[in-house]
Design an enzyme around this catalytic site. Sequence first.
Site, PDB file in Angstrom:
ATOM      1  N   GLU A  44       0.859  -1.283   0.064  1.00 23.50           N
ATOM      2  CA  GLU A  44       0.029   0.088  -0.072  1.00 23.50           C
ATOM      3  C   GLU A  44       0.824   1.139   0.045  1.00 23.50           C
ATOM      4  OE1 GLU A  44      -3.774   1.705   2.583  1.00 23.50           O
ATOM      5  OE2 GLU A  44      -2.005   0.329   3.501  1.00 23.50           O
ATOM      6  N   LYS A 110      -9.731   2.314  -2.081  1.00 23.52           N
ATOM      7  CA  LYS A 110      -9.947   1.802  -0.758  1.00 23.52           C
ATOM      8  C   LYS A 110     -11.365   2.422  -0.299  1.00 23.52           C
ATOM      9  CE  LYS A 110      -7.491   1.541   3.668  1.00 23.52           C
ATOM     10  NZ  LYS A 110      -6.187   2.002   4.291  1.00 23.52           N
ATOM     11  N   CYS A 144      -5.556  -3.022   2.669  1.00 31.03           N
ATOM     12  CA  CYS A 144      -5.392  -2.792   4.185  1.00 31.03           C
ATOM     13  C   CYS A 144      -6.428  -3.018   4.950  1.00 31.03           C
ATOM     14  CB  CYS A 144      -4.570  -1.349   4.420  1.00 31.03           C
ATOM     15  SG  CYS A 144      -3.509  -1.551   6.087  1.00 31.03           S
TER      16      CYS A 144
END
Length: 247
Positions: A44, A110, A144
């Site tokens: 990331e 995300k 994540c």
Amino acid sequence: MKSKLKIIALQIPLFWENPLKNKAYIEKQFRKQAIEADILFLPEMFSTGFTMNAKLIAETMNGPTIQWMKKWASKLGLLLGGSLVIKDEEKYFNRLVIVGGENIVAYYDKRHTFTYAGENRFYNTGTNSGLFEYKGWKICLRICYDLRFPIWSRNIQDYDLLIYVANWPSARINAWDTLLQARAIENMSYVLGANRIGTDDNGLDYPGHSGIYSPLGKSLTGDISSREGFFMAELDYFELQLLRKQL
């Protein structure tokens, strides 16, 4: 249709808000050994580290880091993926981009920004699915903190490979290990997790623990490790389909 897919997670330290230094370091890893794979994933925010300075370091989809990804995807003859800070129509996203040769193959913004670090104050929430197909494989992209939301990764569209790129710190690394394995088992899918190592400018330590898991939750990369380097596995499409049929 390619029945066997070779995938890699590259586990490396990152230099704080320094895209040039990070890209040079990654190039050094690429040159260390011959890379034979179909897809390679970087952590990331691989060009900057997990920063909240979105306006300072954001690039566009035609910016230098995307061009760098295209160059290396072409040189290595594979798909290259990693997340970076992207400005798109005056909005800022933590965006996982997949590049193949001169083309952007797919991207994912995300969905679950990490509120504990204030990511929600600097980045917009993604709305796209993160699904794409490659050589007959259906692949799902995540980033994540998305790992903590099982419903968002629920396999209702029969994907075969689930990806998480991360900057996941030492303090909560047991959750990373456990949840990657759980996502593989509950979705009966291969799972890859690409995390970083090293310490960032906020004093957070990152222990790596990148890995690739089978649909039954078995590690395909051996012992969990904090070493720098390439974590690779070969995935078998027909074994996956047979397992799903049996169970």
